[in-house]
Design a protein around this motif. Structure first.
Motif, short mmCIF file in Angstrom:
data_model
loop_
_atom_site.label_atom_id
_atom_site.label_comp_id
_atom_site.label_asym_id
_atom_site.label_seq_id
_atom_site.Cartn_x
_atom_site.Cartn_y
_atom_site.Cartn_z
N ALA A 143 32.54 28.71 41.91
CA ALA A 143 33.31 29.95 41.91
C ALA A 143 33.16 30.74 40.62
O ALA A 143 33.55 31.90 40.55
CB ALA A 143 34.79 29.64 42.14
N ASP A 203 36.65 30.26 34.69
CA ASP A 203 37.90 30.98 34.46
C ASP A 203 37.69 32.01 33.35
O ASP A 203 36.96 31.76 32.39
CB ASP A 203 39.00 30.00 34.05
CG ASP A 203 39.39 29.05 35.16
OD1 ASP A 203 39.01 29.31 36.32
OD2 ASP A 203 40.04 28.04 34.87
N LEU A 225 32.88 37.66 40.91
CA LEU A 225 33.13 36.23 41.03
C LEU A 225 31.84 35.49 41.41
O LEU A 225 30.86 36.08 41.84
CB LEU A 225 34.20 35.97 42.09
CG LEU A 225 35.56 36.66 41.93
CD1 LEU A 225 36.48 36.24 43.07
CD2 LEU A 225 36.17 36.32 40.58
N TRP A 242 35.94 33.07 50.64
CA TRP A 242 36.86 33.21 49.51
C TRP A 242 38.27 33.50 50.01
O TRP A 242 38.45 34.27 50.95
CB TRP A 242 36.43 34.36 48.61
CG TRP A 242 35.12 34.18 47.91
CD1 TRP A 242 33.87 34.48 48.39
CD2 TRP A 242 34.91 33.67 46.59
NE1 TRP A 242 32.91 34.19 47.46
CE2 TRP A 242 33.50 33.70 46.34
CE3 TRP A 242 35.75 33.21 45.58
CZ2 TRP A 242 32.95 33.27 45.13
CZ3 TRP A 242 35.20 32.79 44.39
CH2 TRP A 242 33.82 32.81 44.17
N HIS A 273 28.91 36.65 45.61
CA HIS A 273 29.39 37.29 44.38
C HIS A 273 30.26 38.51 44.72
O HIS A 273 29.87 39.65 44.51
CB HIS A 273 28.22 37.73 43.50
CG HIS A 273 27.39 36.61 42.98
ND1 HIS A 273 26.15 36.32 43.46
CD2 HIS A 273 27.65 35.70 42.01
CE1 HIS A 273 25.66 35.28 42.80
NE2 HIS A 273 26.55 34.88 41.93
N TYR A 278 41.35 32.36 42.78
CA TYR A 278 40.60 32.45 44.03
C TYR A 278 39.97 31.10 44.35
O TYR A 278 39.47 30.40 43.46
CB TYR A 278 39.50 33.51 43.92
CG TYR A 278 40.03 34.93 43.97
CD1 TYR A 278 40.29 35.56 45.18
CD2 TYR A 278 40.27 35.64 42.79
CE1 TYR A 278 40.78 36.85 45.24
CE2 TYR A 278 40.77 36.93 42.83
CZ TYR A 278 41.02 37.53 44.05
OH TYR A 278 41.51 38.81 44.09
N ILE A 296 38.50 29.64 40.73
CA ILE A 296 38.39 30.41 39.50
C ILE A 296 39.70 31.16 39.29
O ILE A 296 40.24 31.75 40.23
CB ILE A 296 37.20 31.40 39.54
CG1 ILE A 296 37.14 32.23 38.25
CG2 ILE A 296 37.25 32.30 40.76
CD1 ILE A 296 35.93 33.12 38.14
N VAL A 323 41.47 34.20 37.29
CA VAL A 323 41.24 35.42 36.52
C VAL A 323 42.57 35.85 35.93
O VAL A 323 43.49 36.22 36.66
CB VAL A 323 40.65 36.53 37.41
CG1 VAL A 323 40.41 37.80 36.58
CG2 VAL A 323 39.35 36.07 38.07
#
Length: 208
Positions: free
Chosen positions: A98, A101, A112, A127, A140, A151, A167, A169
């Motif tokens: 993924a 971070d 991503l 996702w 992506h 996510y 991941i 964000v």
């Protein structure tokens, strides 16, 4: 009487056929005999030892974590030597992730997915959550989050178990900056300005 001396077949090592495996899977390399020709008994040595259950048998089990080329060196009873190679390739889903971070400023877009996510090769991407994603089935996708969000990526490919990764964000809010109240001064006087809301400050124009 005539004595016929039969020629001895040349020693031939057998490392087995190249294989592709899923992450966490194993493969048996070499062969039951491991070698032909020469003069038995044979001595076997496999390199590297990484992921092998034995380095001295004709057909060990290999469980590498990355694509690995194994070398087999066979020595017979006359000290003749032959070498063979076999490649165990890791399925492309092993490299799917993924992404790392990260932190971004508010109102900034980000892509991503890891650098080795591919849009071909048979990998299917999913996702979640889908809100804010440009395409929840893309390797992506692009997002422009307004708050911190995590996510989840589930990647699948025929023949291998699904691979899951996340991941997070972190969104850094735009600071509320205040330059202070308006002030009036006479010509030639000076005044100290007081800015708040930031960490580093740049005032413009600089020569006023």
């Amino acid at each position: 009487l005539f004595h016929v001396k039969l020629s001895q077949a040349q020693l031939k090592a057998n490392a087995g056929a190249d294989q592709t495996i899923c992450p966490g899977a194993t493969a048996t390399i070499g062969s039951a005999a491991g070698a032909t020709g020469g003069k038995p008994p044979y001595t076997y040595n496999w390199f590297p030892a990484t992921g092998l259950n034995s380095t001295t048998i004709p057909n060990p089990t290999a469980s590498p974590s990355i694509t690995t080329t194994y070398q087999l060196i066979v020595t017979d009873d006359t000290l003749a030597v032959d070498t063979a190679y076999v490649v165990i390739t890791m399925n492309i889903i092993a490299d799917v992730n993924a992404g790392r971070d990260t932190s971004i400023c508010e109102n900034v877009s980000i892509i991503l997915g890891g650098p080795k996510n591919t849009d071909n090769g048979g990998v299917i991407y999913s996702w979640t959550p889908t809100l804010g994603l440009s395409d929840p089935t893309s390797p992506h996708p692009v997002i422009k989050p307004t708050s911190t969000v995590t996510y989840w990526l589930t990647a699948t490919i025929a023949g291998c178990p699904p691979k899951k990764d996340t991941i997070t964000v972190t969104v850094i809010p735009t600071p509320v900056v205040d330059a202070g109240s308006d002030v009036f001064i006479k010509e030639g006087e000076t005044v100290t300005l007081h800015g708040t809301g930031g960490v580093f400050y740049i005032w413009e124009p600089r020569d006023s």
